[in-house]
Design an enzyme around this catalytic site. Structure first.
Site, mmCIF file in Angstrom:
data_model
loop_
_atom_site.group_PDB
_atom_site.id
_atom_site.type_symbol
_atom_site.label_atom_id
_atom_site.label_comp_id
_atom_site.label_asym_id
_atom_site.label_seq_id
_atom_site.Cartn_x
_atom_site.Cartn_y
_atom_site.Cartn_z
ATOM 1 N N GLU A 50 0.868 -1.184 0.000
ATOM 2 C CA GLU A 50 0.000 0.000 0.000
ATOM 3 C C GLU A 50 0.895 1.222 0.000
ATOM 4 O OE1 GLU A 50 -2.908 0.365 3.148
ATOM 5 O OE2 GLU A 50 -3.796 2.078 2.119
ATOM 6 N N CYS A 246 -6.637 0.806 2.778
ATOM 7 C CA CYS A 246 -7.629 1.900 2.772
ATOM 8 C C CYS A 246 -7.511 2.774 1.534
ATOM 9 C CB CYS A 246 -7.454 2.766 4.008
ATOM 10 S SG CYS A 246 -7.837 1.905 5.527
ATOM 11 N N ASN A 377 -11.916 -3.200 0.488
ATOM 12 C CA ASN A 377 -10.902 -3.485 1.515
ATOM 13 C C ASN A 377 -11.594 -3.833 2.823
ATOM 14 O OD1 ASN A 377 -8.352 -3.573 2.834
ATOM 15 N ND2 ASN A 377 -8.694 -1.507 3.551
ATOM 16 N N GLU A 378 -11.562 -2.935 3.795
ATOM 17 C CA GLU A 378 -12.172 -3.260 5.092
ATOM 18 C C GLU A 378 -13.624 -2.787 5.102
ATOM 19 O OE1 GLU A 378 -9.493 -1.452 7.900
ATOM 20 O OE2 GLU A 378 -8.330 -3.303 8.086
HETATM 21 O O1 AHR Z 1 -2.120 -1.396 6.719
HETATM 22 C C1 AHR Z 1 -2.585 -0.137 7.065
HETATM 23 C C2 AHR Z 1 -4.090 -0.057 7.021
HETATM 24 O O2 AHR Z 1 -4.640 -0.908 7.976
HETATM 25 C C3 AHR Z 1 -4.720 -0.497 5.746
HETATM 26 O O3 AHR Z 1 -4.761 0.489 4.815
HETATM 27 C C4 AHR Z 1 -6.109 -0.881 6.171
HETATM 28 O O4 AHR Z 1 -6.656 -1.884 5.365
HETATM 29 C C5 AHR Z 1 -5.949 -1.284 7.605
HETATM 30 O O5 AHR Z 1 -6.847 -0.629 8.403
#
Ligand code: AHR
Length: 660
Positions: A50, A246, A377-378
């Protein structure tokens, strides 16, 4: 050196550690090497990329110029005007708007420099890391509408103000053209800067001011920092998950990750603010943007270069639920679904298709062979399930063999997690992504987490995990040995349960020492150097020694998952005929240990052993002590079917032996 003397040296090394009480009775473990219980997926241990902590711009993406196209919110961020001699001049930022929608701004430079010069200096990403004797390639887009007789001098300047490299350009024509030159640095400096100085009289327009090391990974233009890719390559990852995290979601939908704006010509990619620019008030990063020089094409290429399967994650019409939580109405989801279909065509379509032809034009006529992708993602709650259903249905109708990764939310338990697992089971999901940023205690406790998971339902992708010794993203939460040892313990549980855990990746991957937002991270770097944390070496031990099949390792007939603070897993590699045992000893005391191998005969001469341990649980690696906590050789004796060794307190062992 003969093998026996290697062992003697290894013993001496290991016994340098803190004196420890030895358990009276040896611990007896049994490996049933002829009873494979599950296949290990070739893509089992991967990496999570990321653009957080300056992982991309200012990190692995080797561009040294910050804000090269003046598209930051503050157009001159990273730049300062520069005058020498009696010169004068002016910089005006102009905006072409719709005429160049993805890169509207450029700088109009007016110069009056009969002697001396006028121009700009760029500070780089916390400076520019340059190395003595290395070549750096400069490029710039210039438009000389007025046929001004101006010339350009490009200077590399050290932190203490000395000129350490120079090249020049002239003959600028009307229309936007790219001009290139290269220079060689006379010094090594982590904090150099770049001057671009015009001489003569007149005005020109400039854009896309760029300086790249010639030596990138595989010497690719627009390439990646070789030392950082090398660390990834050495991990032998099974997959690369990208672009996050994220960052996929965006704070709002307008700032979500849109892969189509990250491919094609670099100067036509649409830069946006990085969501980590403002996310944590205690770690602001006002100069954090996404140039997308590292875009989806480069992610696919990186995956291929390091022998990993690509795992792109797409936005599913939902922004980050911790931020705006915006969703696209269901009746407007179609463009998101189309983006996914087009992405598959970009990756796998032949060169006659629209998106496949773009991939070919970019330099990769052969398909990337995409086999899986993630939806969101989340994400959580019904709004996710509603959108997932539409996306999954479309995908499976058209590409039934592509596996889909679905979210189980941000936490490894709780109502949201239970709800999503229930729904995804009912929907016959392929893989469910679980995230855990938890304490070392949690990691030990959860080494048996998957023992009871349903083998027939969706498979687990432990898509983001890291042991946090101080909780949350506290700055003091170091990547120390305490964290890494607990991760090793948990990973024995993932490996033992490879029947249901199909993929796993530590997160986040990278952090710039001067520009991070989230801690801990797997690999740290500054502008010149980089190192793996103890967690990195634990990941490497598993990924480099994944084997092909899990075989039981038992103590008193039960899995080794915490009793007497021991955690173990074992695999065989049916291709290399190796048995590989991993054992973490989380207690402070050393344990005399005997591992009996049943069902095969082991080749005593081939046995090898590595240990990871530290004087203190709080020990960690740094730029100056990059391997303070790293694997070292250790002793193992083999007699007949029995492997004997002492497991030092708070240590992690990797034992390998060939079998027949
Ligand atoms: O790894 C950092 C963040 O942690 C990522 O962007 C997210 O998916 C998680 O909350």
């Amino acid at each position: 050196m003969k093998r026996t003397s290697i062992y003697a040296a290894a013993l001496a090394l290991v016994s340098l550690g803190v004196p420890q009480a030895l358990s009276a009775q040896p611990v007896k473990l049994t490996v049933e090497a002829n009873k494979p219980v599950a296949e290990i997926q070739p893509s089992m241990w991967g990496i999570f990329f990321e653009d957080i902590n300056f992982a991309a711009d200012g990190g692995i993406y080797a561009e040294l110029v910050k804000n090269r196209s003046f598209e930051f919110l503050t157009p001159m961020m990273g730049w300062k005007e520069l005058k020498t001699g009696n010169a004068s001049g002016k910089v005006l930022i102009e905006n072409r708007g719709d005429a160049h929608i993805n890169n509207p701004r450029f700088a109009h430079v007016t110069v009056d420099a009969a002697n001396g010069g006028f121009g700009l200096t760029n500070e780089g990403f916390r400076g520019m890391g340059v190395k003595e004797g290395e070549q750096y390639n400069f490029s710039i887009l210039v438009r000389n509408s007025e046929n001004s007789p101006v010339k350009l001098t490009v200077e590399l300047v050290s932190a203490d103000g000395k000129k350490i490299g120079e090249c020049s350009l002239d003959g600028f024509k009307d229309g936007w053209n790219q001009y290139t030159a290269s220079l060689t640095s006379k010094a090594t400096d982590a904090k150099a800067r770049l001057n671009i100085i015009f001489t003569g009289k007149g005005s020109v327009d400039i854009d896309m001011v760029s300086l790249f090391p010639h030596h990138t990974w595989k010497n690719r233009p627009n390439g990646l920092r070789a030392d950082l890719v090398q660390l990834l390559y050495d991990l032998k990852p099974g997959f690369v998950r990208f672009p996050g995290g994220c960052i996929v979601e965006g704070r709002d939908l307008a700032n979500r990750y849109q892969w189509k704006t990250t491919v094609g010509k670099v100067e036509e990619r649409k830069q946006i603010i990085n969501r980590w620019n403002t996310e944590f008030s205690w770690r602001p990063a006002p100069d954090y943007f996404q140039s997308y020089g590292l875009g989806f094409y480069e992610y696919f290429l990186l995956s291929e270069d390091i022998g990993a399967e690509p795992l792109p994650i797409i936005n599913c019409g939902m922004a980050c639920q911790y931020n705006t939580g915006e969703v696209v109405p269901m009746n407007q989801l179609e463009p998101y679904v189309q983006d996914m279909l087009d992405l598959i065509e970009f990756a796998n379509g032949d060169a006659t298709t629209k998106w496949g032809s773009l991939r070919a034009q970019m330099g990769h006529p052969a398909p990337f062979n995409l086999k899986m992708l993630g939806v969101g993602n989340e994400q959580w709650d019904e709004q996710y399930v509603d959108r997932y259903k539409v996306i999954a249905k479309t995908l499976k109708e058209k590409y039934p063999n592509i596996k889909l990764v679905a979210s189980s939310g941000p936490s490894p338990d709780g109502d949201r997690f239970d709800y999503l697992w229930k729904e995804l089971k009912a929907l016959n999901g392929d893989l469910v992504d679980e995230h855990y940023y938890q304490s070392p205690e949690w990691f030990y406790k959860n080494a048996s987490r998957y023992d009871s998971y349903d083998r027939k339902g969706p498979k687990v992708f432990a898509g983001e995990y890291a042991s946090h010794t101080k909780g949350g993203t506290a700055p003091e939460s170091r990547n120390n040995w305490e964290a890494a040892l607990s991760e090793a313990a948990l990973m024995t549980g993932l490996e033992r349960n490879a029947a249901v855990v199909h993929m796993a990746s530590y997160a986040p991957l990278f952090a710039h020492i001067e520009a991070w937002q989230w801690n801990p991270d797997l690999i740290w770097f500054d502008n010149l150097r980089s190192f793996g944390t103890p967690s990195y070496y634990v990941q490497k031990a598993f990924a480099n020694n994944k084997g092909t099949n899990v075989v039981p390792i038992l103590c008193g007939g039960a899995a080794v998952a915490g009793k007497d603070s021991l955690y173990a897993s074992s695999v065989i590699d049916q291709k290399s005929h190796e048995l590989i045992v991993k054992v973490a000893n989380a207690s402070a005391s050393a344990k005399a240990t005997q591992i009996e191998v049943k069902g095969v005969s082991v080749n005593a001469k081939s046995a090898s052993c590595q240990v990871m341990q530290a004087q203190n649980l709080a020990d960690y690696n740094t730029l100056d002590t990059p391997t303070k906590v790293a694997p070292k050789p250790a002793a193992v004796k083999v007699a007949g079917s029995k492997l004997t060794l002492t497991l030092d307190g708070r240590s992690f062992y990797l034992i390998k032996v060939k079998y027949k």
